[in-house]
Design a protein around this motif. Structure first.
Motif, PDB file in Angstrom:
ATOM      1  N   ASP A   1      -1.215 -74.103 -61.042  1.00  0.00           N
ATOM      2  CA  ASP A   1      -2.191 -72.996 -61.503  1.00  0.00           C
ATOM      3  C   ASP A   1      -3.795 -73.198 -60.753  1.00  0.00           C
ATOM      4  O   ASP A   1      -4.568 -72.270 -60.531  1.00  0.00           O
ATOM      5  CB  ASP A   1      -2.086 -72.639 -62.745  1.00  0.00           C
ATOM      6  CG  ASP A   1      -0.698 -72.375 -63.301  1.00  0.00           C
ATOM      7  OD1 ASP A   1       0.066 -71.737 -62.422  1.00  0.00           O
ATOM      8  OD2 ASP A   1      -0.362 -72.366 -64.466  1.00  0.00           O
ATOM      9  N   ASN A   2      -4.045 -74.316 -60.984  1.00  0.00           N
ATOM     10  CA  ASN A   2      -5.304 -74.838 -60.494  1.00  0.00           C
ATOM     11  C   ASN A   2      -5.208 -76.318 -60.434  1.00  0.00           C
ATOM     12  O   ASN A   2      -4.376 -77.020 -60.827  1.00  0.00           O
ATOM     13  CB  ASN A   2      -6.596 -74.291 -61.557  1.00  0.00           C
ATOM     14  CG  ASN A   2      -5.977 -74.998 -63.028  1.00  0.00           C
ATOM     15  OD1 ASN A   2      -6.184 -76.161 -63.082  1.00  0.00           O
ATOM     16  ND2 ASN A   2      -6.124 -74.228 -63.900  1.00  0.00           N
ATOM     17  N   LYS A   3      -6.583 -76.777 -59.660  1.00  0.00           N
ATOM     18  CA  LYS A   3      -6.379 -78.111 -59.153  1.00  0.00           C
ATOM     19  C   LYS A   3      -6.538 -79.023 -60.546  1.00  0.00           C
ATOM     20  O   LYS A   3      -6.006 -80.218 -60.363  1.00  0.00           O
ATOM     21  CB  LYS A   3      -7.434 -78.444 -58.343  1.00  0.00           C
ATOM     22  CG  LYS A   3      -7.236 -77.815 -56.992  1.00  0.00           C
ATOM     23  CD  LYS A   3      -8.329 -78.212 -55.985  1.00  0.00           C
ATOM     24  CE  LYS A   3      -8.252 -77.783 -54.537  1.00  0.00           C
ATOM     25  NZ  LYS A   3      -9.234 -77.515 -53.745  1.00  0.00           N
ATOM     26  N   VAL A   4      -7.103 -78.683 -61.280  1.00  0.00           N
ATOM     27  CA  VAL A   4      -7.366 -79.643 -62.767  1.00  0.00           C
ATOM     28  C   VAL A   4      -6.024 -79.687 -63.356  1.00  0.00           C
ATOM     29  O   VAL A   4      -5.907 -81.081 -63.867  1.00  0.00           O
ATOM     30  CB  VAL A   4      -8.463 -78.936 -63.397  1.00  0.00           C
ATOM     31  CG1 VAL A   4      -8.844 -80.201 -64.626  1.00  0.00           C
ATOM     32  CG2 VAL A   4      -9.682 -78.758 -62.870  1.00  0.00           C
ATOM     33  N   ALA A   5      -5.443 -78.711 -63.732  1.00  0.00           N
ATOM     34  CA  ALA A   5      -4.265 -78.856 -64.562  1.00  0.00           C
ATOM     35  C   ALA A   5      -3.030 -79.758 -63.811  1.00  0.00           C
ATOM     36  O   ALA A   5      -2.067 -79.921 -64.349  1.00  0.00           O
ATOM     37  CB  ALA A   5      -3.627 -77.600 -65.043  1.00  0.00           C
ATOM     38  N   GLY A   6      -3.080 -79.806 -62.503  1.00  0.00           N
ATOM     39  CA  GLY A   6      -1.847 -80.367 -61.863  1.00  0.00           C
ATOM     40  C   GLY A   6      -0.669 -79.444 -61.656  1.00  0.00           C
ATOM     41  O   GLY A   6      -0.846 -78.332 -62.246  1.00  0.00           O
ATOM     42  N   ALA A   7       0.537 -80.223 -61.111  1.00  0.00           N
ATOM     43  CA  ALA A   7       1.405 -79.276 -60.833  1.00  0.00           C
ATOM     44  C   ALA A   7       2.553 -79.820 -61.778  1.00  0.00           C
ATOM     45  O   ALA A   7       2.537 -80.473 -62.841  1.00  0.00           O
ATOM     46  CB  ALA A   7       2.269 -79.939 -59.379  1.00  0.00           C
ATOM     47  N   TYR A   8       3.567 -78.687 -61.714  1.00  0.00           N
ATOM     48  CA  TYR A   8       4.602 -78.762 -62.791  1.00  0.00           C
ATOM     49  C   TYR A   8       5.950 -77.977 -62.400  1.00  0.00           C
ATOM     50  O   TYR A   8       5.520 -77.172 -61.364  1.00  0.00           O
ATOM     51  CB  TYR A   8       4.259 -78.103 -64.466  1.00  0.00           C
ATOM     52  CG  TYR A   8       3.682 -76.752 -64.071  1.00  0.00           C
ATOM     53  CD1 TYR A   8       4.501 -75.623 -64.110  1.00  0.00           C
ATOM     54  CD2 TYR A   8       2.465 -76.397 -63.947  1.00  0.00           C
ATOM     55  CE1 TYR A   8       4.182 -74.316 -64.175  1.00  0.00           C
ATOM     56  CE2 TYR A   8       1.980 -75.055 -63.691  1.00  0.00           C
ATOM     57  CZ  TYR A   8       2.904 -74.058 -63.859  1.00  0.00           C
ATOM     58  OH  TYR A   8       2.629 -72.701 -63.747  1.00  0.00           O
ATOM     59  N   TRP A   9       7.004 -78.290 -62.689  1.00  0.00           N
ATOM     60  CA  TRP A   9       8.162 -77.639 -62.200  1.00  0.00           C
ATOM     61  C   TRP A   9       8.219 -76.419 -62.910  1.00  0.00           C
ATOM     62  O   TRP A   9       8.070 -76.059 -63.996  1.00  0.00           O
ATOM     63  CB  TRP A   9       9.435 -78.617 -62.275  1.00  0.00           C
ATOM     64  CG  TRP A   9       9.265 -79.894 -61.849  1.00  0.00           C
ATOM     65  CD1 TRP A   9       9.156 -81.153 -62.094  1.00  0.00           C
ATOM     66  CD2 TRP A   9       9.394 -80.064 -60.134  1.00  0.00           C
ATOM     67  NE1 TRP A   9       9.010 -82.004 -61.303  1.00  0.00           N
ATOM     68  CE2 TRP A   9       9.048 -81.430 -60.002  1.00  0.00           C
ATOM     69  CE3 TRP A   9       9.751 -79.283 -59.051  1.00  0.00           C
ATOM     70  CZ2 TRP A   9       9.083 -81.992 -58.876  1.00  0.00           C
ATOM     71  CZ3 TRP A   9       9.531 -79.922 -57.837  1.00  0.00           C
ATOM     72  CH2 TRP A   9       9.460 -81.343 -57.554  1.00  0.00           C
ATOM     73  N   PHE A  10       8.991 -75.514 -61.994  1.00  0.00           N
ATOM     74  CA  PHE A  10       8.645 -74.048 -62.552  1.00  0.00           C
ATOM     75  C   PHE A  10      10.095 -73.411 -62.263  1.00  0.00           C
ATOM     76  O   PHE A  10      10.350 -72.901 -61.189  1.00  0.00           O
ATOM     77  CB  PHE A  10       7.645 -73.344 -62.110  1.00  0.00           C
ATOM     78  CG  PHE A  10       7.574 -71.971 -62.640  1.00  0.00           C
ATOM     79  CD1 PHE A  10       6.947 -71.481 -63.953  1.00  0.00           C
ATOM     80  CD2 PHE A  10       8.141 -70.738 -61.981  1.00  0.00           C
ATOM     81  CE1 PHE A  10       6.903 -70.433 -64.496  1.00  0.00           C
ATOM     82  CE2 PHE A  10       7.999 -69.577 -62.741  1.00  0.00           C
ATOM     83  CZ  PHE A  10       7.355 -69.236 -63.782  1.00  0.00           C
ATOM     84  N   PRO A  11      11.207 -73.447 -63.085  1.00  0.00           N
ATOM     85  CA  PRO A  11      12.425 -72.764 -62.635  1.00  0.00           C
ATOM     86  C   PRO A  11      12.357 -71.167 -62.871  1.00  0.00           C
ATOM     87  O   PRO A  11      11.824 -70.772 -63.852  1.00  0.00           O
ATOM     88  CB  PRO A  11      13.523 -73.168 -63.611  1.00  0.00           C
ATOM     89  CG  PRO A  11      12.793 -74.320 -64.379  1.00  0.00           C
ATOM     90  CD  PRO A  11      11.323 -74.228 -64.213  1.00  0.00           C
ATOM     91  N   ARG A  12      12.808 -70.285 -61.665  1.00  0.00           N
ATOM     92  CA  ARG A  12      12.644 -68.976 -61.732  1.00  0.00           C
ATOM     93  C   ARG A  12      13.985 -68.300 -61.811  1.00  0.00           C
ATOM     94  O   ARG A  12      14.361 -68.135 -60.673  1.00  0.00           O
ATOM     95  CB  ARG A  12      11.578 -68.520 -60.850  1.00  0.00           C
ATOM     96  CG  ARG A  12      11.439 -66.997 -60.729  1.00  0.00           C
ATOM     97  CD  ARG A  12      11.720 -66.537 -59.229  1.00  0.00           C
ATOM     98  NE  ARG A  12      13.018 -66.780 -59.041  1.00  0.00           N
ATOM     99  CZ  ARG A  12      13.495 -66.796 -57.710  1.00  0.00           C
ATOM    100  NH1 ARG A  12      12.686 -66.476 -56.677  1.00  0.00           N
ATOM    101  NH2 ARG A  12      14.658 -67.072 -57.469  1.00  0.00           N
ATOM    102  N   PRO A  13      14.677 -67.701 -62.553  1.00  0.00           N
ATOM    103  CA  PRO A  13      15.758 -66.959 -62.511  1.00  0.00           C
ATOM    104  C   PRO A  13      15.316 -65.416 -62.456  1.00  0.00           C
ATOM    105  O   PRO A  13      13.903 -65.251 -61.949  1.00  0.00           O
ATOM    106  CB  PRO A  13      16.448 -67.311 -63.933  1.00  0.00           C
ATOM    107  CG  PRO A  13      15.253 -67.246 -64.815  1.00  0.00           C
ATOM    108  CD  PRO A  13      14.145 -68.097 -63.950  1.00  0.00           C
TER     109      PRO A  13
END
Lengths: 296, 501
Positions: free
Chosen positions: A121-133
């Motif tokens: 979402d932004n550079k600070v919060a970092g990445a996360y996995w996001f499953p999208r059904p």
């Protein structure tokens, strides 16, 4: 012609004013109110004003809720509103949900009905996995634009596609903000196991060329009271599935919790809430992660 | 009943004899169409996989053609209906050509949607289970109404001419005479018939205008009703209608210059007609530039991340060359070409200075190309540079345009028709590109990030199948229009002679 009022004109005008007053008076009367309400109710039932009331033949109220003749009574046992909760703190991006889904539905190659994104979402919060059904939106953008009612919203919340009616215009793909929909650009490769089944909207296979496909919340499994293929394949226990009416969701480990409590306590949210699509898939924020974050 | 003048003979000439060149032309068109039919057969056999379309960019040049042809169709309405209603007498020799463009453009544009469909065999589902809530149904209703209306509007004013053909072309083949006899509905040109006809035409002229406006409005709403950045715009309805009339005028100008040349209609289509229509084209061009500025500036000025991605693609990304070529070469340049010859009058005493100025302008134009050649390409350069170069580049292109215009001014003055026609060609090309620019960049920037797909699935390059079918669509349009002009007078005889009388 005289510019002044003649007697005749005066009488005419008087009659007009009197008539107008009488009409206004009638409009104020009870009878008129009832008439207006009746017209309003009929209009609300007309398909023109409704996005969802086709194909199934099931009646849905103007506000999108199922029509029950005794709204105060507890929900009937056969009445469900399916809901999914995905805990982003648990998802480690292994994509076994995608694999299981593809195997179960014989998903044509190139399509991921549940797709795992690496969101940031932004550079600070970092990445996360996001499953999208498929979000199975209650305010369904895809069903709204379908010219033939091939994709439709069911009373239990599931959005299905009738691939025997779909004309392949792909307008639903344009309307879906979640990129959940796929098109069979070529004749999909078939297996004998897939072809052995008789087509139904709850299976969505045997697959065919020139029509749209997507995640359908495994309605055939839901009928048997089972959670979808993706949820039962998730060894991180990140995907919960259940019934909003009964207010209960379950994951792969059999952990069964109150849906509202889970959402309230863990700060559940829906993807692109501001688009007003009212998804039936909820997410729990990726905090206190139990897996190493994606490098992203 | 009509004065038999030598002026009118030229109108019957194309109906009476066919040259070898005509047959060769038809043969070429048929060959292109046959090739397109083969391409469509391949697409039906293998599916839309033979196109460059995939799940992200799922609409491409078929939809571009659809919007383009429906846009062209507005030629007829504007020239014919609006000018008829406002009583502009100079319209008379142009109306039939314009109305015919409308009918044939619709007959090509509408089916482009069917070609784009995954299951054209289920077309009738639109009638059996059509949902009025879907903008596609709005289009279906609106466009079919428009086809019916514009056919009627083409046919009604043609009745007296059909009767003229019936009476005059007595040595035509039997089937042709049958068509003239049947379609002329026993027209004898008496006062009662004339009265009824004029009434009918007048009513149709008024009725067809709102229908035409509705058509391009609902075409735009196919895009406007989605939540996609770049499509979900409130001005799309009027923006598309203006664009349609704009490209429609350019199309009619092209048709005029071709018929004028091939059928030797100089007596009917004079420089005045080109000048008047050129001015209308200029007006629509300016309105269209205004709409374009309004649309893009509003989107670019805000911070909406989804909008910004589309803007970036247009202003400095993958689509920047096409975008700027379209804006500067297709909208701005034609505006100057149409306006300057009318505006700038170089007094005789300044004529001496111009030879000095012109080489300067030429050198300026050359310098500009040098600047562009050395400027970095693509959006990959780091931010500091990126902010400067596009501005420099646009400025330099503007300088180049100004220089070239200055150079070309005397030429444009000497050849007013050619100037207007070149502007029309630029406009038509730009308007096709504009529809492409509306459709594709938005699909490059979905709200959900594009991840884990092959490069070809996230980018769009039309395949030979799509180009062939597109060529076939244009060839069919030209074929229908040509055959029409060989069958019926392309200039309304009774209306033009009525004015002379």
């Amino acid at each position: 012609m005289s510019t002044r009022f003649s007697r005749r004109q005066f009488l005419k005008l008087g009659a007009l004013i009197a008539g107008g007053m009488a009409t206004l008076g009638a409009a104020r009367s009870r009878t008129f109110d009832e008439l207006a309400r009746a017209v309003g109710d009929t209009a609300a039932r007309l398909p023109l004003f409704r996005a969802n009331a086709q194909t199934t033949g099931e009646l849905i109220g103007a506000d999108g809720e199922p029509m029950t003749h005794a709204p105060a009574a507890p929900a009937a046992t056969n009445q469900r509103r399916y809901v999914m909760v995905i805990d982003l703190a648990k998802c480690d991006g292994c994509k076994e949900c995608t694999t299981a889904c593809s195997a179960m539905h014989f998903v044509p190659p190139g399509q991921e009905w549940i797709k795992v994104f690496e969101n940031r979402d932004n550079k600070v919060a970092g990445a996360y996995w996001f499953p999208r059904p498929c979000m199975q939106c209650d305010n369904t953008p895809c069903a709204k634009v379908c010219p033939v009612g091939a994709t439709f919203k069911r009373e239990d919340g599931i959005v299905l596609i009738d691939q025997e009616r779909c004309i392949g215009c792909r307008y639903c793909i344009a309307a879906c903000p979640y990129a959940s929909r796929y098109f069979n650009w070529a004749e999909p490769p078939h297996t004998s196991e897939e072809l052995a089944q008789k087509y139904s909207v709850e299976l969505n296979y045997p697959h065919r060329k020139g029509v749209v496909e997507k995640c359908i919340f495994c309605p055939a499994l839901a009928r048997e009271g089972k959670i979808p293929a993706c949820a039962s394949a998730c060894r991180m226990n990140a995907i919960y599935f259940g019934d909003q009416v009964e207010d209960v969701v379950t994951n792969h480990a059999g952990e069964t919790v109150s849906f509202t409590q889970l959402i309230r306590e863990k700060g559940g949210f829906r993807y692109m809430e501001d688009l007003g699509t009212e998804p039936r898939v909820w997410y729990l924020p990726p905090r206190d992660r139990v897996y190493p974050a994606p490098k992203g | 009943m009509f004065r038999q003048s030598s002026r009118e003979d030229v109108l019957f000439q194309p109906l009476q004899s066919n040259s070898v060149r005509f047959y060769a032309f038809i043969a070429i068109l048929l060959a292109v169409i046959a090739w397109a039919a083969y391409a469509y057969f391949v697409q039906l056999r293998d599916g839309l996989v033979v196109t460059g379309l995939r799940d992200y960019v799922f609409w491409g040049i078929y939809m571009t053609n659809f919007v383009f042809f429906i846009g062209i169709s507005h030629a007829g309405t504007l020239i014919s209906a609006i000018l008829r209603v406002t009583g502009a007498e100079w319209r008379r020799p142009i109306t039939r050509m314009a109305e015919a463009i409308t009918v044939f453009a619709l007959l090509i544009g509408g089916p482009m949607i069917i070609i784009d469909m995954g299951r054209p065999d289920r077309l009738l589902n639109l009638l059996q289970s059509g949902r009025l809530q879907s903008p596609i149904l709005w289009d279906l209703i609106s466009i079919t109404t428009y086809i019916a209306g514009s056919l009627m509007y083409l046919y009604l004013p043609m009745i007296p001419d059909l009767a003229e053909c019936r009476d005059r072309l007595t040595d035509a083949p039997a089937w042709k005479r049958f068509i003239y006899r049947t379609l002329s509905l026993g027209w004898r040109g008496n006062a009662e018939q004339k009265h009824r006809l004029e009434k009918g035409v007048a009513i149709m002229a008024v009725l067809i205008i709102p229908v035409a406006v509705s058509v391009h409005t609902v075409v735009s709403w196919i895009f406007g009703m989605t939540l996609r950045p770049g499509w979900h715009s409130t001005i799309f309805g009027p923006y598309f209608v203006v664009g349609a009339i704009f490209s429609g005028i350019a199309a009619i100008l092209l048709a005029m210059v071709i018929f004028r040349r091939v059928y030797r209609l100089e007596a009917y289509l004079t420089e005045k007609h080109f000048r008047y229509l050129g001015l209308l084209l200029l007006v629509m061009d300016i309105i269209y530039i205004y709409f374009t500025l309004s649309e893009y500036l509003t989107m670019a000025y805000g911070n909406d991340a989804a909008d910004q991605r589309v803007m970036q693609l247009l202003f400095g990304g993958d689509f920047a060359p096409v975008f700027w070529a379209m804006i500067l070469g297709g909208f701005v340049l034609p505006a100057f070409m149409l306006a300057l010859p009318n505006l700038v009058k170089i007094p005789a005493r300044q004529a001496a200075a111009t030879p000095l100025l012109r080489p300067l302008a030429a050198m300026g134009a050359l310098a500009v190309f040098a600047v562009m050649a050395f400027s970095p390409t693509g959006a990959s350069a780091d931010l500091q540079v990126v902010a400067l170069w596009p501005l420099l580049r646009i400025l330099s292109i503007l300088v180049a345009l100004a220089g070239l215009l200055w150079l070309a001014l005397p030429v444009m003055r000497a050849h007013p028709i050619a100037t207007i026609v070149v502007a029309s060609i630029l406009v038509n090309v730009a308007m096709w590109l504009k529809r492409y620019i509306i459709i594709v960049p938005t699909l490059y920037s979905p709200r959900v990030p594009i991840q884990g797909v092959p490069w070809e699935w996230a980018h769009y390059t039309p395949t030979w199948v799509e180009w062939s079918i597109t060529a076939g669509a244009f060839a069919t349009f030209i074929l229908l229009y040509t055959l029409f002009s060989k069958m019926f007078p392309v200039i309304s005889i009774w209306e033009t002679s009525e004015r002379d009388a």
